[in-house]
Design an enzyme around this catalytic site. Sequence first.
Site, PDB file in Angstrom:
ATOM      1  N   CYS A  65      60.097 -36.144  52.974  1.00 44.61           N
ATOM      2  CA  CYS A  65      60.036 -36.526  51.548  1.00 44.61           C
ATOM      3  C   CYS A  65      60.121 -35.155  50.729  1.00 44.61           C
ATOM      4  O   CYS A  65      61.459 -34.815  50.649  1.00 44.61           O
ATOM      5  CB  CYS A  65      58.566 -36.847  51.277  1.00 44.61           C
ATOM      6  SG  CYS A  65      58.530 -37.608  49.615  1.00 44.61           S
ATOM      7  N   LYS A 120      56.092 -31.202  58.266  1.00 40.30           N
ATOM      8  CA  LYS A 120      56.565 -31.044  56.644  1.00 40.30           C
ATOM      9  C   LYS A 120      56.594 -29.534  56.413  1.00 40.30           C
ATOM     10  O   LYS A 120      55.201 -29.274  56.328  1.00 40.30           O
ATOM     11  CB  LYS A 120      55.963 -31.863  55.777  1.00 40.30           C
ATOM     12  CG  LYS A 120      56.427 -32.245  54.532  1.00 40.30           C
ATOM     13  CD  LYS A 120      55.873 -33.121  53.710  1.00 40.30           C
ATOM     14  CE  LYS A 120      56.139 -33.376  52.521  1.00 40.30           C
ATOM     15  NZ  LYS A 120      55.679 -34.817  51.746  1.00 40.30           N
ATOM     16  N   GLU A 170      57.129 -42.413  55.414  1.00 43.25           N
ATOM     17  CA  GLU A 170      56.289 -41.524  55.333  1.00 43.25           C
ATOM     18  C   GLU A 170      54.802 -41.986  55.320  1.00 43.25           C
ATOM     19  O   GLU A 170      54.423 -42.805  54.498  1.00 43.25           O
ATOM     20  CB  GLU A 170      56.447 -40.405  54.092  1.00 43.25           C
ATOM     21  CG  GLU A 170      55.515 -39.312  54.103  1.00 43.25           C
ATOM     22  CD  GLU A 170      55.730 -38.245  52.930  1.00 43.25           C
ATOM     23  OE1 GLU A 170      56.245 -38.796  52.018  1.00 43.25           O
ATOM     24  OE2 GLU A 170      55.362 -37.007  53.030  1.00 43.25           O
TER      25      GLU A 170
END
Lengths: 297, 297
Positions: free
Chosen positions: A156, A119, A46
């Site tokens: 994540c 995300k 990431e």
Amino acid sequence: MSKPDKVLVALLQNQNQGSAAANLDTIEQGLREAAAQQVQLVLLQELHNGAYFCQHEAVAEFDRAESIPGPSTERLAALARELGLVVVSSLFERRAAGLYHNTAVVFERDGSIAGKYRKMHIPDDPGFLEKFYFTPGDLGFQPIQTSLGRIGVLVCWDQWYPEAARLMALAGADLLLYPTAIGWDRRDGDAEKVRQREAWMLSQRAHAIANGLPVLACNRIGFEASPLADAPGIEFWGSSFVAGPQGEVLAEASTDAATLLVAEVDLQRSEEVRRVWPFLRDRRIDAYADLLKRYRD
Amino acid sequence: MSKPDKVLVALLQNQNQGSAAANLDTIEQGLREAAAQQVQLVLLQELHNGAYFCQHEAVAEFDRAESIPGPSTERLAALARELGLVVVSSLFERRAAGLYHNTAVVFERDGSIAGKYRKMHIPDDPGFLEKFYFTPGDLGFQPIQTSLGRIGVLVCWDQWYPEAARLMALAGADLLLYPTAIGWDRRDGDAEKVRQREAWMLSQRAHAIANGLPVLACNRIGFEASPLADAPGIEFWGSSFVAGPQGEVLAEASTDAATLLVAEVDLQRSEEVRRVWPFLRDRRIDAYADLLKRYRD
């Protein structure tokens, strides 16, 4: 689109090299090494272009962001094309003035952008102040079609949400991929550190199981000090891994070594595993309506 | 209703004793032993009154079913009251002629029935032919209020569904409990056996993590032959366990020993863990609508 039975994948686990140029140089080296090993797909960690800057809230950090397509995607696209690799990268996207995302970009092996994922779940905790920087994604949970199958990229914090993995599976994902940046607070004791790292692995391996899909998670390593005087910094715990569709670990990197982690993923195994464990058959969609509620009170 | 900070729980892992009377005798012994150890809550295994009869489809097996309340609940209620225990049992419920469920019954320590849960996800696989016997539950995913907190009981096949655990958590469950009956096909190799047992534990530990809740899973042991000549039977793998809200294993039984597995569960830990890992805060309920679909095509 057809997909291969087996895919040789690699995860590039590394520490921050200081600048975007230096990080991209290291990534280029890793991609070349992967290609030399006949790897077909490379997952990067990431926000691989620099420090994990979300340890503080500072407007100057927005300077790190860039448009997509932009300089980083051009460089990565050229490498994907030259080396014939599918590459999954993670960038700080500047979409407009005052509008930024944490965005994964998937490059096809011809260098084209196969798709991107913004995300969806954004954390905000001491040391991980992402809500200041990233607008929650608005592209939904949509796998990206590539020549190696449909790639379900999540990022994540998404890894803690079974909903995200399930939605990718229901949309036909063949693989789940997690670029990530997670680590320890050094002030925590060993037992807490073990619990945290294990929970992180376990949560993602469970997505593999629940959905009968391989899972790849690529994390960074190294200690990054906080710009805040009274904050502990983050000791990123590496442990990048590849799991098969029963959650079995196929390959795992250490907590602290720069690693090109290579593993063969058998996409046909999902077909077999889902026949033996046909979880998708029996979902009680008639009784799931409250999943769309914040809380059932 | 208030709940205690800590609860001493016990899981009664055993093999089939042959008859309902013999099984209930063994359970009575276990409950007395648990009470002697100051245990407050006892979780029994799935369909603890007899053989796991779902290895074949035979109408005579419906004779095993009984109404709720009925003889078994009366006996268990009396024990709960005498010993001051909250007891979670698992019965083959006859609701009407031709209408049966796989039903968990929770007894309050005064012997009253605190509530029941009818298994929502019903498997149907060689050796586990449950769709023949059990109508899918119609009580939804609703925790049961007791003096020890809100008990989220789910049963066996439910354990593979993150949706079920999430719905219990969203409805305020303080604990997730899984009576279960799962085991190996002896014809499988060791590697496959390891993957299956680990996936089973992992899946449930991941529910603990995703929801910041303790998880208790109670499985049976022993080999039960199939009534079908050409079927391998089931070697139940025990491994009953208690996990904390980070998925950490607090206690675990072996794969083959009759065990009263005792552990202390700290309900206050969920408050702490959910503050550090505030997953409920960030669910993208605006983007979850497709969870109510069978598949997104």
